[in-house]
Motif scaffolding. Structure first.
Motif, short mmCIF file in Angstrom:
data_model
loop_
_atom_site.label_atom_id
_atom_site.label_comp_id
_atom_site.label_asym_id
_atom_site.label_seq_id
_atom_site.Cartn_x
_atom_site.Cartn_y
_atom_site.Cartn_z
N PHE A 73 2.49 -5.44 4.99
CA PHE A 73 3.49 -5.32 3.93
C PHE A 73 3.33 -6.43 2.90
CE2 PHE A 73 6.77 -2.99 6.79
CZ PHE A 73 6.35 -1.76 6.31
N LYS A 74 3.12 -7.64 3.39
CA LYS A 74 2.98 -8.79 2.48
C LYS A 74 1.73 -8.65 1.62
CE LYS A 74 2.80 -13.85 2.40
NZ LYS A 74 2.83 -15.08 3.23
N LYS A 75 0.65 -8.22 2.23
CA LYS A 75 -0.63 -8.12 1.51
C LYS A 75 -0.64 -6.94 0.53
CE LYS A 75 -4.27 -6.31 3.50
NZ LYS A 75 -5.46 -6.10 4.37
N SER A 76 -0.11 -5.81 0.98
CA SER A 76 -0.22 -4.58 0.19
C SER A 76 0.90 -4.40 -0.82
CB SER A 76 -0.23 -3.36 1.12
OG SER A 76 1.05 -3.21 1.75
N GLY A 77 2.07 -4.99 -0.55
CA GLY A 77 3.22 -4.76 -1.41
C GLY A 77 3.71 -3.33 -1.35
N ALA A 78 3.43 -2.65 -0.22
CA ALA A 78 3.71 -1.22 -0.11
C ALA A 78 4.97 -0.90 0.69
CB ALA A 78 2.51 -0.50 0.51
N ARG A 79 5.82 -1.91 0.91
CA ARG A 79 7.01 -1.64 1.74
C ARG A 79 7.85 -0.50 1.20
NH1 ARG A 79 10.07 0.19 4.40
NH2 ARG A 79 11.77 -0.67 5.62
N ASP A 80 7.97 -0.38 -0.12
CA ASP A 80 8.83 0.66 -0.68
C ASP A 80 8.23 2.06 -0.59
OD1 ASP A 80 6.80 0.17 -2.52
OD2 ASP A 80 8.10 0.42 -4.27
N LYS A 81 6.99 2.15 -0.13
CA LYS A 81 6.34 3.45 0.03
C LYS A 81 6.43 3.97 1.46
CE LYS A 81 2.87 2.77 -3.63
NZ LYS A 81 3.35 1.48 -4.12
N ILE A 82 7.05 3.19 2.34
CA ILE A 82 7.04 3.48 3.77
C ILE A 82 8.44 3.67 4.32
CG2 ILE A 82 6.50 2.50 6.05
CD1 ILE A 82 4.02 3.40 4.52
N ILE A 83 8.61 4.70 5.16
CA ILE A 83 9.80 4.85 6.00
C ILE A 83 9.43 4.20 7.33
CG2 ILE A 83 11.43 6.43 7.07
CD1 ILE A 83 11.45 6.48 4.00
N LEU A 84 10.09 3.10 7.64
CA LEU A 84 9.74 2.27 8.79
C LEU A 84 10.70 2.50 9.95
CD1 LEU A 84 8.22 -0.16 10.11
CD2 LEU A 84 9.85 -1.64 8.91
N ALA A 85 10.15 2.81 11.11
CA ALA A 85 10.95 2.98 12.33
C ALA A 85 10.54 1.93 13.35
CB ALA A 85 10.74 4.38 12.91
N SER A 86 11.52 1.35 14.03
CA SER A 86 11.23 0.44 15.13
C SER A 86 12.24 0.69 16.24
CB SER A 86 11.26 -1.02 14.67
OG SER A 86 10.67 -1.85 15.68
N LYS A 87 12.10 -0.06 17.34
CA LYS A 87 12.94 0.19 18.52
C LYS A 87 13.32 -1.11 19.20
CE LYS A 87 9.75 3.99 19.60
NZ LYS A 87 8.55 3.29 19.09
#
Length: 351
Positions: A73-87
């Motif tokens: 995320f830090k390198k690509s700057g693509a956080r806003d392009k991703i729906i992120l799921a964790s648990k």
């Protein structure tokens, strides 16, 4: 890439979700970044992880996968392009994770905030309870499953109290904007309905998804859970659609190819057994007779199910990743589906 609505939310996720659990064990940080780059190029916007990853879970591998995603995320700057799921883990064997305590109002905050730091993000789109803190039939336990455990911790009252307390913690995080939606994993039909009931009674948003194992060798979801998914709008996020590679036939006749998951599984590779092998041979034969790749056939079958929101794929090589993503373009003929149904009647429960 086909898009699906995530439960009752306004989020649209790709029908292929990139699974990440090998990152930090079988795959390096560079591998993880390469897979993420390729998946994004192919239009995938949905990735799934967990605080307990990488797998096999251990003290040493804990949190590594989220760290690798965070650095991307830090390198690509693509956080806003991703729906992120964790648990969130807990209530299981992983005693190094908060002493194995079941999710509760306090430790949900601890877990979420730690994941956010590792992921280098301000929010998680979908936060899931990784498994029930009570006996369940997942992970090969179905043959010895006992719903009538006399352990006081598994009484109806105790189970519902834990669920209600966990919901308070999840709601805290939603109100603070640290998570956006909540979901379940490795749950039962009764369990889903209790979570939904308790959430509604408390005035909280209900669960929007359920992440359970589903594939040609594991089809518990076809029955009661499919009905729950429809009426409660908790679409399935299917993990291990290839039964951790067993379905491809690469472990037949005792083979354990170098670098495969079977070489690193700590508790024994339970999906690879004599009962599964019989079904695997039949499904491989169906694929061969129709000129199909067995992995792509299996993924296409999972994608065809009406309750499916997204199929979680995992790969240890770019070749596997490319092939698995390409399965989204495959539509199975009526003849193929008929042959799959024939094998399923003969081997309905090999795992």
């Amino acid at each position: 890439m086909k898009m699906k609505q995530l439960g009752r939310t306004g989020l649209q996720v790709t029908e292929i979700c990139l699974g990440t659990m090998t990152w930090g064990a079988q795959n390096s940080e560079a591998d993880a970044h390469a897979q993420l780059d390729y998946a994004l190029e192919q239009g995938i916007n949905f990735i799934d992880t967990a605080e307990g990853y990488a797998v096999p879970m251990s003290v040493e591998s804990f949190g590594k996968t989220e760290n690798h995603i965070g650095s991307w995320f830090k390198k690509s700057g693509a956080r806003d392009k991703i729906i992120l799921a964790s648990k969130i883990s807990g209530g299981g064997k992983q005693k190094w994770i908060r002493d194995g305590a079941a999710p509760n109002r306090q430790n949900i905050r601890e877990a979420v905030e730690a994941s956010l730091r590792r992921l280098q993000t301000d929010y998680i789109d979908l936060y899931q309870i990784h498994w029930p803190s009570r006996p369940n039939f997942h992970f090969g336990a179905a043959w010895n499953y006992d719903a009538y455990s006399d352990d006081p911790a598994h009484s109806t009252e105790s189970v519902l109290e834990r669920m209600a307390d966990a919901l308070e913690g999840l709601n805290d995080m939603v109100k603070e904007g640290k998570i956006r939606h909540t979901g379940l994993s490795n749950e039962t039909a009764w369990g889903v309905m209790q979570w939904q009931r308790l959430a509604r009674e408390a005035g909280f948003a209900p669960m929007v998804s359920i992440q359970n194992e589903y594939g040609l060798l594991q089809r518990h979801f076809d029955y009661d859970l499919a009905e729950v998914a429809r009426h409660e709008k908790v679409g399935l996020l299917a993990y291990s659609p290839l039964a951790a590679g067993v379905l491809t036939g690469k472990y037949l006749d005792g083979a354990i190819p170098a670098g495969t998951r079977a070489t690193v599984a700590i508790d024994g590779f339970w999906r690879n057994n004599e009962h599964a092998s019989k079904a695997v041979r039949e499904y491989c034969s169906v694929a061969e007779n129709h000129g199909l790749d067995i992995a792509q056939m299996a993924l296409a079958f999972a994608l065809s199910r009406p309750f499916m929101t997204s199929v979680i794929i995992g790969a240890t090589s770019m070749e596997q990743l490319k092939s698995n993503i390409a399965a989204s373009e495959l539509r199975l003929s009526d003849e193929v589906l008929s042959d799959i149904a024939r094998v399923y009647r003969d081997y309905p429960r090999p795992l």
